[in-house]
Design a protein around this motif. Sequence first.
Motif, PDB file in Angstrom:
ATOM      1  N   LEU A  69      -6.692  -0.273   4.383  1.00  0.00           N
ATOM      2  CA  LEU A  69      -6.634   0.747   3.329  1.00  0.00           C
ATOM      3  C   LEU A  69      -6.558   2.157   3.902  1.00  0.00           C
ATOM      4  O   LEU A  69      -6.905   3.120   3.212  1.00  0.00           O
ATOM      5  CB  LEU A  69      -7.873   0.646   2.442  1.00  0.00           C
ATOM      6  CG  LEU A  69      -7.902  -0.479   1.408  1.00  0.00           C
ATOM      7  CD1 LEU A  69      -9.202  -0.423   0.618  1.00  0.00           C
ATOM      8  CD2 LEU A  69      -6.720  -0.394   0.475  1.00  0.00           C
ATOM      9  N   VAL A  71      -4.258   3.984   4.143  1.00  0.00           N
ATOM     10  CA  VAL A  71      -3.298   4.811   3.399  1.00  0.00           C
ATOM     11  C   VAL A  71      -4.002   5.755   2.429  1.00  0.00           C
ATOM     12  O   VAL A  71      -3.432   6.769   2.018  1.00  0.00           O
ATOM     13  CB  VAL A  71      -2.295   3.927   2.622  1.00  0.00           C
ATOM     14  CG1 VAL A  71      -1.424   3.152   3.578  1.00  0.00           C
ATOM     15  CG2 VAL A  71      -3.029   2.967   1.680  1.00  0.00           C
ATOM     16  N   ALA A  72      -5.224   5.432   2.025  1.00  0.00           N
ATOM     17  CA  ALA A  72      -5.954   6.254   1.043  1.00  0.00           C
ATOM     18  C   ALA A  72      -7.153   6.908   1.725  1.00  0.00           C
ATOM     19  O   ALA A  72      -8.134   6.236   2.039  1.00  0.00           O
ATOM     20  CB  ALA A  72      -6.414   5.393  -0.130  1.00  0.00           C
ATOM     21  N   GLN A 107      -6.432   4.779  -6.040  1.00  0.00           N
ATOM     22  CA  GLN A 107      -5.324   4.613  -5.095  1.00  0.00           C
ATOM     23  C   GLN A 107      -5.477   3.329  -4.275  1.00  0.00           C
ATOM     24  O   GLN A 107      -4.501   2.607  -4.039  1.00  0.00           O
ATOM     25  CB  GLN A 107      -5.263   5.811  -4.157  1.00  0.00           C
ATOM     26  CG  GLN A 107      -4.931   7.138  -4.806  1.00  0.00           C
ATOM     27  CD  GLN A 107      -5.054   8.283  -3.823  1.00  0.00           C
ATOM     28  OE1 GLN A 107      -4.698   8.157  -2.647  1.00  0.00           O
ATOM     29  NE2 GLN A 107      -5.579   9.408  -4.287  1.00  0.00           N
ATOM     30  N   GLN A 108      -6.704   3.047  -3.843  1.00  0.00           N
ATOM     31  CA  GLN A 108      -6.934   1.863  -3.011  1.00  0.00           C
ATOM     32  C   GLN A 108      -6.633   0.580  -3.779  1.00  0.00           C
ATOM     33  O   GLN A 108      -6.049  -0.370  -3.236  1.00  0.00           O
ATOM     34  CB  GLN A 108      -8.383   1.861  -2.500  1.00  0.00           C
ATOM     35  CG  GLN A 108      -8.653   2.948  -1.479  1.00  0.00           C
ATOM     36  CD  GLN A 108     -10.122   3.038  -1.122  1.00  0.00           C
ATOM     37  OE1 GLN A 108     -11.002   2.721  -1.931  1.00  0.00           O
ATOM     38  NE2 GLN A 108     -10.424   3.461   0.098  1.00  0.00           N
ATOM     39  N   GLU A 110      -4.579   0.291  -6.150  1.00  0.00           N
ATOM     40  CA  GLU A 110      -3.134   0.235  -6.398  1.00  0.00           C
ATOM     41  C   GLU A 110      -2.371  -0.285  -5.183  1.00  0.00           C
ATOM     42  O   GLU A 110      -1.202  -0.654  -5.298  1.00  0.00           O
ATOM     43  CB  GLU A 110      -2.605   1.632  -6.750  1.00  0.00           C
ATOM     44  CG  GLU A 110      -2.893   2.082  -8.163  1.00  0.00           C
ATOM     45  CD  GLU A 110      -2.008   1.406  -9.201  1.00  0.00           C
ATOM     46  OE1 GLU A 110      -1.175   0.551  -8.821  1.00  0.00           O
ATOM     47  OE2 GLU A 110      -2.165   1.716 -10.396  1.00  0.00           O
ATOM     48  N   HIS A 111      -3.030  -0.320  -4.030  1.00  0.00           N
ATOM     49  CA  HIS A 111      -2.374  -0.749  -2.795  1.00  0.00           C
ATOM     50  C   HIS A 111      -1.874  -2.193  -2.970  1.00  0.00           C
ATOM     51  O   HIS A 111      -2.659  -3.077  -3.369  1.00  0.00           O
ATOM     52  CB  HIS A 111      -3.373  -0.665  -1.641  1.00  0.00           C
ATOM     53  CG  HIS A 111      -2.769  -0.826  -0.289  1.00  0.00           C
ATOM     54  ND1 HIS A 111      -1.607  -0.206   0.103  1.00  0.00           N
ATOM     55  CD2 HIS A 111      -3.177  -1.569   0.784  1.00  0.00           C
ATOM     56  CE1 HIS A 111      -1.328  -0.541   1.353  1.00  0.00           C
ATOM     57  NE2 HIS A 111      -2.264  -1.366   1.785  1.00  0.00           N
TER      58      HIS A 111
END
Length: 513
Positions: A69, A71-72, A107-108, A110-111
């Motif tokens: 994760l 990305v967030a 956001q996490q 939605e990954h």
Amino acid sequence: MLHFLNVCSLICAVCGSKILGVSLTPSYSHQVVFQPLWKELSLRGHQVTTITAYPLKDPKLVNLTEIDLSVAQLSNQNIKKLVGVSQTNFIYEIYHMYTLMANVLDQQLEHPPVKQLIEDERAKFDLVIVEYLWSTPLAFATRFNCPYIGIISLDGTNTIYRKIGNPTHSSLYPDNLLPFGDKLSLFQRVISFIYEFGYDVYLEGVLQEMEQKVVHKHFGGHYPSIAEMARNMSMLFVDADPIFHHNRPLVPGVVQIGSGSHIAAAKPLPKELSMLDNATNGFIYFSLGSNIKSEFLSLPTIKMILEVFAELPYTVLWKFGEDIPNKPGNVIVSKWFPQRDVLGHPNIKLFITQGGMQSMDEAIYFRVPMVGIPIFFDQPHNIKKMVNRGFGLELDRNNLEKNSFKTTILEVINNPRYRNTLTELADLAQDQPMTGLERAVWWSEYVIRHKGAKHLRSPLLDLPWYQYLFLDVIAVLLLGLLAVLWFLVFTFRLLIKLIKWKIPTVSNEKKSS
């Protein structure tokens, strides 16, 4: 023989269980407590899947599957805002942090790999271990219909303790988000009481509403409330111990896994730091942690710090995100240092820290005295406890002044009482029959074996608040007292009437005679 077979069957039943670990806080320091647990459970034969912003990425851990994760993350801009907000008041600081994290959690979830896991109807787990700084991840346990354990990389807040049915007391055990430490004045006890009451009555509902929206968005509107999910938690693991944290009563469902058992032994320093092996005067390590960056400090403050370091007879390692022009020759700056290995080096004299729990855990483990410059959240609380226990001193980041900065550093380095006190306390904290990691593994497998731990559930969870506060008992006693008083008054009045009736009768008899 029968007993041996029963034990073997229990072991076999637990081996190869499927465990989901969910640790969503995008901060490396928070994850270092959890990583040894994921590793150890996988090495014991369990199939472990983790959702984390800081995966181990160790190909030797064949039983460990990691959903990355990274990305967030919280941006530097958001962290700077938090630092600014922390100068207003701690209530708004908490609200602002939860607002930011609600967006990050959104956001996490939605990954794509996370959504795929949530929607995978074939996915099954025997246990979910979820980081419980936030309530949203509790929905994973509901999704997979299995027992779940909460885990925190610091001591629990009083709100979290109450959710698992552990008694709290605003004066004896002030919340670790209050900047008071653990020795409160009368004024601080008043503030602590008002804070606890206001948090439970108002702020908790506001924060839960934010997270409930995230749960409904990603898991479905039919999911139970966050409060209900929290009440059904099997156990809670807290990174705490009775020596450096509150020596408080704990229900069986709360397990302390602190005392630095997640910390590995120090390794030799890399070649670029080998000069510290020959630092005859010793060296100082200065870091504000993985979230707060030293470059956030004002330019005058940075200049003042460099002036002080130039006057000290020590080498200084300063975790700083960029090179500093015209820095003194005894100052080494870098974006990253191997902190555990630095703190474990025999020549270290002092750790200047913001007071994050994991940084302090590591310093305590290696018996390094500290100077604390707290920034926000639990850091002021942690630093004040350090000062109260006598193994370090505190400086106010808003009033850093050259003379006091230098004097404080030299006091902690040159006065042996700080290191001696820390060594004594750390020896006490680590003298335990099991390490915190061993306790966490044992209780995790216990929950798997028994498909939960409802038999350890605190009775406080099923007790109405008015019964906990003895309001019904007090009401009965007051009614009883009122009944006795009424009876006494009634009897007294009756006696008065009888006496008044008797006196005229006697008077009339005398007159007639």
